[in-house]
Design an enzyme around this catalytic site. Structure first.
Site, PDB file in Angstrom:
ATOM      1  N   HIS A 155       1.214  -1.659  -0.153  1.00 58.11           N
ATOM      2  CA  HIS A 155       0.444   0.166  -0.318  1.00 58.11           C
ATOM      3  C   HIS A 155       0.944   1.431  -0.137  1.00 58.11           C
ATOM      4  O   HIS A 155       2.212   0.696  -0.066  1.00 58.11           O
ATOM      5  CB  HIS A 155      -1.085   0.574   1.348  1.00 58.11           C
ATOM      6  N   LYS A 159      -0.552   4.830   4.818  1.00 56.93           N
ATOM      7  CA  LYS A 159      -1.930   3.879   5.393  1.00 56.93           C
ATOM      8  C   LYS A 159      -1.325   3.652   6.678  1.00 56.93           C
ATOM      9  O   LYS A 159      -0.260   3.632   7.001  1.00 56.93           O
ATOM     10  CB  LYS A 159      -2.020   2.905   4.472  1.00 56.93           C
TER      11      LYS A 159
HETATM   12  P1  NAP Z   1      -7.011   9.583   3.788  1.00 58.64           P
HETATM   13  O1  NAP Z   1      -6.582  10.362   2.851  1.00 58.64           O
HETATM   14  O2  NAP Z   1      -6.243   9.880   5.528  1.00 58.64           O
HETATM   15  O3  NAP Z   1      -8.611  10.288   4.491  1.00 58.64           O
HETATM   16  C1  NAP Z   1      -9.066  10.239   5.856  1.00 58.64           C
HETATM   17  C2  NAP Z   1      -9.538  11.069   6.207  1.00 58.64           C
HETATM   18  O4  NAP Z   1     -10.743  11.420   7.220  1.00 58.64           O
HETATM   19  C3  NAP Z   1      -9.135  12.146   6.351  1.00 58.64           C
HETATM   20  O5  NAP Z   1      -9.324  13.269   5.785  1.00 58.64           O
HETATM   21  C4  NAP Z   1      -9.502  11.994   7.761  1.00 58.64           C
HETATM   22  O6  NAP Z   1      -9.305  14.442   8.039  1.00 58.64           O
HETATM   23  C5  NAP Z   1     -10.670  12.535   8.026  1.00 58.64           C
HETATM   24  N1  NAP Z   1     -11.005  12.147   9.539  1.00 58.64           N
HETATM   25  C6  NAP Z   1      -9.865  11.404  10.513  1.00 58.64           C
HETATM   26  N2  NAP Z   1     -10.776  11.763  11.571  1.00 58.64           N
HETATM   27  C7  NAP Z   1     -11.725  11.559  11.229  1.00 58.64           C
HETATM   28  C8  NAP Z   1     -12.983  11.461  12.074  1.00 58.64           C
HETATM   29  N3  NAP Z   1     -13.023  11.792  13.187  1.00 58.64           N
HETATM   30  N4  NAP Z   1     -13.657  12.853  11.586  1.00 58.64           N
HETATM   31  C9  NAP Z   1     -14.497  12.814  10.260  1.00 58.64           C
HETATM   32  N5  NAP Z   1     -13.073  12.708   9.574  1.00 58.64           N
HETATM   33  C10 NAP Z   1     -11.891  11.966  10.116  1.00 58.64           C
HETATM   34  O7  NAP Z   1      -7.308   8.221   4.156  1.00 58.64           O
HETATM   35  P2  NAP Z   1      -7.972   7.220   2.667  1.00 58.64           P
HETATM   36  O8  NAP Z   1      -6.684   6.789   1.891  1.00 58.64           O
HETATM   37  O9  NAP Z   1      -8.838   7.967   2.154  1.00 58.64           O
HETATM   38  O10 NAP Z   1      -9.329   6.264   3.658  1.00 58.64           O
HETATM   39  C11 NAP Z   1      -9.180   6.360   4.699  1.00 58.64           C
HETATM   40  C12 NAP Z   1     -10.271   4.874   5.366  1.00 58.64           C
HETATM   41  O11 NAP Z   1     -10.490   3.824   4.344  1.00 58.64           O
HETATM   42  C13 NAP Z   1      -8.986   4.009   5.605  1.00 58.64           C
HETATM   43  O12 NAP Z   1      -8.775   3.206   6.400  1.00 58.64           O
HETATM   44  C14 NAP Z   1      -8.078   2.895   4.609  1.00 58.64           C
HETATM   45  O13 NAP Z   1      -7.826   2.219   5.015  1.00 58.64           O
HETATM   46  C15 NAP Z   1      -9.372   2.780   4.332  1.00 58.64           C
HETATM   47  N6  NAP Z   1      -9.385   2.247   2.827  1.00 58.64           N
HETATM   48  C16 NAP Z   1     -10.893   1.253   2.577  1.00 58.64           C
HETATM   49  C17 NAP Z   1     -10.902   1.094   1.240  1.00 58.64           C
HETATM   50  C18 NAP Z   1     -11.997   0.180   0.781  1.00 58.64           C
HETATM   51  O14 NAP Z   1     -11.631  -0.711  -0.428  1.00 58.64           O
HETATM   52  N7  NAP Z   1     -12.658  -0.241   1.731  1.00 58.64           N
HETATM   53  C19 NAP Z   1      -9.944   0.850   0.094  1.00 58.64           C
HETATM   54  C20 NAP Z   1      -8.913   2.212   0.109  1.00 58.64           C
HETATM   55  C21 NAP Z   1      -9.023   2.792   1.463  1.00 58.64           C
HETATM   56  P3  NAP Z   1      -7.960  14.664   8.395  1.00 58.64           P
HETATM   57  O15 NAP Z   1      -6.622  14.241   7.645  1.00 58.64           O
HETATM   58  O16 NAP Z   1      -7.670  16.259   9.096  1.00 58.64           O
HETATM   59  O17 NAP Z   1      -7.315  13.855   9.974  1.00 58.64           O
END
Ligand code: NAP
Length: 265
Positions: A155, A159
């Site tokens: 990844h 992550k």
């Molecule tokens: P990311 O770019 O770090 O986005 C996460 C977002 O959530 C950031 O904008 C963060 O804000 C925000 N956040 C954190 N705590 C929060 C809260 N309490 N309330 C509201 N917003 C909050 O990560 P990403 O790549 O988009 O991935 C997000 C999640 O999805 C991860 O756990 C990843 O492992 C998972 N994921 C899942 C799949 C799937 O197929 N299921 C695929 C890809 C990723 P700040 O940056 O300001 O803290």
């Protein structure tokens, strides 16, 4: 019927893509955003989105539900917040669709009970990509014949959790059919901690983190004079959007918690 969706994590890499998907998806209406920062009144007020994205941003879950009455709560945030978010959604009778990874077994059990008590659908999908689901199913099939297996998940370096939810889920599925076995030499020793990766029921999961990667996994099986490798690559976040819209529709038809898209496709 139009499904009213609230989203948490809208500023994130997955969230931005999911917001655009919800805005153009027939039969879905993005009614609210949950954030922990008070960055703007509406999505359009953030630099990330055009002005006509008018969904209001809330920092308080109760107020979000009272004012926008969503059917589905989509969480794409972080391992630290996802459990509380999912629990709150169920407590407020909103059906969660969760892409965030990092739940503990105990948290999953508690949420399963809560969804059952409430007769509410809840889908937690460590991977929304259809190809990744097939990769896990094919790996489970192969493990019946090849009990020696190593999982290598790769990844991007932003992550937070390791191993990935998909890596753990793959190991869980394989262990349902694989003859119990501790792999490698019985006397093997790590001269550098972690060299053999995480140990799940005797098989090993290796986590690679590099800029440039999105989400990739290969499951390697070893036999007598042969190797079988099953590999999946998500090349961009669009690969997850079909799974998200499928889950938003599907969660409306369910009344229990489902962990893993492979259980419903
Ligand atoms: P990311 O770019 O770090 O986005 C996460 C977002 O959530 C950031 O904008 C963060 O804000 C925000 N956040 C954190 N705590 C929060 C809260 N309490 N309330 C509201 N917003 C909050 O990560 P990403 O790549 O988009 O991935 C997000 C999640 O999805 C991860 O756990 C990843 O492992 C998972 N994921 C899942 C799949 C799937 O197929 N299921 C695929 C890809 C990723 P700040 O940056 O300001 O803290």
């Amino acid at each position: 019927m139009t499904i009213k969706v609230a989203i948490a994590g809208a500023r994130g890499k997955m969230g931005v893509e999911a917001v655009h998907t919800m805005m153009k998806q027939d039969g879905m209406d993005l009614v609210a955003v949950l954030d922990y920062k008070n960055g703007a009144a509406t999505l359009g007020g953030l630099d990330l989105f055009p002005d006509h994205y008018t969904a209001p941003i809330y920092t308080d879950f109760e107020r979000l539900v009272a004012e926008t009455n969503p059917d589905v709560f989509l969480d794409l945030t972080s391992p630290e917040s996802v459990y509380e978010h999912t629990k709150q959604a169920l407590q407020y009778n909103v059906r969660p669709v969760v892409g965030t990874t990092g739940f503990t077994e105990a948290q999953l059990e508690e949420l399963t009970e809560l969804a059952n008590d409430k007769n509410l659908g809840c889908i937690i999908a460590p991977n929304f990509a259809i190809g990744a689901i097939l990769m896990m199913k094919f790996a489970k099939e192969a493990a019946k014949y090849f009990p020696d297996v190593e999982i290598i998940e790769m990844h991007h370096d932003r992550k937070l959790d390791a191993p990935s939810g998909t890596g753990i889920k793959t190991a869980q599925m394989i262990s349902e059919v694989r003859a119990e076995k501790q792999q490698g030499h019985p006397n093997e020793k790590e001269t550098h901690t972690g060299a053999r990766g995480a140990n799940y029921d005797g098989m090993h999961i290796h986590s690679v983190r590099l800029p440039g990667l999105v989400a990739h996994q290969q499951v390697m099986f070893g036999g007598n004079g042969e190797l079988l490798t099953i590999r999946h690559d998500s090349l961009n976040r669009e690969s997850f959007m079909g799974g998200i819209t499928f889950c938003v529709e599907e969660v409306m038809k369910r009344d229990t918690l489902i962990y893993g898209l492979e259980n419903i496709i």
